[in-house]
Structure formats: C-alpha cells, structure tokens
Design an enzyme around this catalytic site. Structure first.
Site, PDB file in Angstrom:
ATOM      1  N   CYS A  16      63.117  29.283   4.044  1.00 50.21           N
ATOM      2  CA  CYS A  16      61.554  28.871   4.355  1.00 50.21           C
ATOM      3  C   CYS A  16      61.204  29.874   5.410  1.00 50.21           C
ATOM      4  O   CYS A  16      60.513  29.566   6.403  1.00 50.21           O
ATOM      5  CB  CYS A  16      61.597  27.644   4.908  1.00 50.21           C
ATOM      6  N   HIS A  45      59.908  29.465  11.153  1.00 51.84           N
ATOM      7  CA  HIS A  45      59.958  28.694   9.809  1.00 51.84           C
ATOM      8  C   HIS A  45      58.358  28.282   9.291  1.00 51.84           C
ATOM      9  O   HIS A  45      57.576  28.350   9.955  1.00 51.84           O
ATOM     10  CB  HIS A  45      60.521  27.343  10.094  1.00 51.84           C
TER      11      HIS A  45
END
Length: 408
Positions: free
Chosen positions: A366, A124
């Site tokens: 993300c 992420h």
C-alpha cells in the site's frame, strides 16, 4: 504484576497462534507490520464480553449496560494514559484509515485554493488518498516532502521545505510501514508549528514499538490501529487535541452523537461523542483494553532494546546473502526488513518461504508512490516484534537461502 525481566519463552506462551506448524514446519511469523498476533488475555476478554457482559453502552440503566459502559470508558482512559493525553481526546474509530478520513472530512470546510496540504512519499495509501480527495474537492494544493534516493527523509531539507511552503496541514507517518524507517518527527513538528500548520501523524506502525508521549510530540492528531497493537481488528484510535477535535465537522450522523434532535435540525455532543455514531465495536474496545493491560505489564524499554538486537542480528545475516538488496534504513528502524533478491518477483519468494512455515509480506505494501521512487514494483517485507526470537531469524535466513537455491 510487572514483568521484571524479559522472558521470551513466557511471552511466546501467551500468544496461541505462534505455537503451530505451517506446511509441516514451525510457524515463523514475520508479518507483524500487517497485523500483530493476539495474547490469550485479549481473546479471553472478547469471549468474556459475549459470554457474560453483552449489552449496549451508554444507553441503559440495567446492570449489564452499566457494566459494559464502565469497561468501555475504562479502555478509553487506558488509551489516554498510554499516550499521556486526556480521555476526552481519544476517539474510537474502525481503524487508522477511518481516523484519517474523519480528520480529512472534518477539515474540508476550512480549506480552499489558498491552502496547502503536505504529505510525504513514504505514506501508506491511507494517508495519501484521503488528502487527494480533499484537495480535489476544495482546491487546496497537495504537495510532498522531498525524499532521498534511498527512501529516507533529510530532516534539515524537509524543515526548510515546510518553512517555504507553510502548509495548512502536515500529514506524515511516524514509521514507514514498508521500510520500518523511523521519521525524526520532533523537528518537523516544531517547524510546522512555527508556521501555524496543523500536524497529523500516522502512528499505525509507531504506536506499539515507540509508545509515543503525544504531549511531548505536540502533534494535533495521531492515529493508530488496535490490531497492530495486539488488539482486535476493526478498531482504531484517533487522538486529537481537544479544541481541534471540536473544531472538526462531524463525519457521520445518527444516534449517540446527538445532543438534541428536532424534525428540522439537530445539535451535537462535544468530542469525542460527536464522532462515535451508533453502536460501537464494544467487544473490540474491551479486547483492546486487555491488550493495553498486557503491554502495560511489560517493561517497554527492555522490549525496545530486545527488538533492536533482534533487528540488528537479522539485518547482519540478510546483508551477507549475495543478490539481496535491502531498502530499509538499518540505523533508525523499528524492526522491518524490506528487500528483494536480484530480479525475482517478491511474490515467488514469499510463496516459497511459506513452504518452510515463514510468513512474510510481499507486494507494494500500500505504498505505490514509494515503490515508484525506489524503482521497483514490489518487495518482500519481514517485520519483527518482541514475540519473535533469534531462532525465528535463523530459520528465516536458512529458509531464504534454500528458496534462493531453488530460484537459481
């Protein structure tokens, strides 16, 4: 009382948000990787705090303050028990993102151009960007583990890479938030320890589904978020091996984290207090405490088996739809299906699914480096958890076929 059998109807009745219609259709919530729904007990705990317990913690000797402080610290104890660690190794943060930034900031003075930080392409952005900034500020080299074309890690290859590079820190996800793939952490951590690397694990997706024993995992730091574990938003957890926590530089300064303050200098309290500055998210902590109570009443083994059956059923149905490309690993997965249909934009598919009351996530999640590795701009992500049903899957698949027919 411990729930002896897994009663999905009872479970679903505990989550008020699930019992509604969207666009005239029953809600099918398949976005738990973004945030989990909250049981009524969590909502009640937050209401109870502001209704009859509202006071600041650690600062007063009146009854309300002492009660709030006791409940606040009991929550820390529950979190420690959940992970099988000590209470003084649990730091409350605003979320997993802040927890990573806290560690990154705390390590800066110990890093220079002779050091290496290692991440993976699965991470992420919250476990990439802080390390990029630290690398730029300290001169430490930032490198990435090798990734297979299909988005999986070759454990043996990664272990050899760690041995070769000998990083100062390995920062790696326990579960890919985009793909749901479970990282085989134990051999990676074992090799990292052999070359004296610190290890930070991003457990934002793994903490709920895998309930890791952090003593056995043997990482130095582990981060997760309350809101992905049935709790409120705006609250996270940093586990740190106690000696490593105390070795970190302070992240923020102000009240609560101090020992003595003089006009010219100050001294600081030991961990975890040195990282908990100002008035904390007390209602969030008490809400999360209720979430942990809820999870502890369930048989985690039965939950995992149920989630796996649900995932296998959904994957089997999704694979059969012509034009669907699935990017998730279907063998080691917490319950997330990441996919596309032909060349259609994932936003369009997600929007059409919402018309049938099916909530999925679309975009790059993300994880832009992972998207680039897979050769796509974005995907649709359907993430399952233990309050979903086989009927949810049926509605999802049926609705998806209808959406595809509209796009053809």
């Amino acid at each position: 009382m411990t729930v002896l059998e897994f009663d999905i109807n009872k479970i679903r009745s505990d989550f008020p948000t699930l019992n509604q219609t969207i666009n005239g259709c029953p809600l099918v919530y398949l976005d738990s990787a973004a945030t989990s729904q909250k049981p009524q007990s969590v909502i009640n705990a937050i209401t109870e705090f502001y209704t009859s317990q509202n006071a600041n913690v650690h600062r007063g000797r009146h009854s309300l303050s002492e009660q709030a402080t006791n409940l606040y610290e009991q929550a820390r104890d529950k979190m420690a028990q959940y992970f099988n660690v000590f209470s003084n190794e649990i730091v409350w943060t605003k979320g997993a993102t802040e927890a990573i930034n806290l560690v990154a900031n705390g390590l800066k003075k110990r890093l220079d151009k002779s050091h290496t930080i290692m991440i993976s392409p699965l991470e992420h952005h919250a476990n990439i960007v802080p390390w990029q900034i630290v690398s730029q500020q300290t001169g430490a080299k930032l490198v990435s583990l090798p990734l297979n074309k299909n988005g999986t890690l070759n454990t043996l290859e990664c272990c050899e890479f760690i041995k070769q590079i000998r990083p100062t820190l390995l920062a790696i996800t326990q579960v890919s938030n985009t793909l749901g793939n479970i990282t085989d952490l134990s051999p990676l951590i074992r090799v990292a320890k052999e070359v004296n690397s610190l290890v930070l694990v991003d457990g934002a997706q793994g903490a709920l589904h895998l309930k890791p024993d952090l003593r056995k995992l043997n990482c130095d730091f582990y981060v997760c978020s309350s809101h992905k574990m049935l709790g409120p938003t705006g609250l996270g957890v940093l586990y740190g091996r106690y000696e490593e926590l105390n070795a970190l530089d302070i992240y923020q300064s102000g009240g609560e984290m101090i020992d003595k303050v003089y006009l010219t200098h100050s001294t600081y309290r030991p961990a975890p207090a040195k990282f908990e500055t100002g008035t904390p998210n007390i209602s969030g902590v008490l809400g999360f405490s209720a979430a942990l109570d809820y999870l502890n009443e369930l048989d985690h083994g039965k939950i995992q088996r149920y989630e796996q059956k649900l995932f296998n059923y959904a994957a089997k149905e999704l694979v059969m739809i012509e034009g669907i490309t699935i990017y998730s690993n279907l063998s080691d997965n917490i319950g997330t299906l990441c996919f596309n249909f032909n060349n259609e934009h994932p936003y369009d598919l997600a929007t059409l699914l919402d018309g049938y009351g099916v909530a999925v996530r679309s975009g790059h999640h993300c994880t832009q480096p992972l998207m680039a590795h897979l050769g796509v701009n974005g995907t649709v992500r359907a993430s399952l958890t233990f309050y979903n049903t086989f009927e949810d899957v049926d509605i999802f698949i049926h609705s998806l076929k209808k959406c595809i027919a509209l796009l053809d």
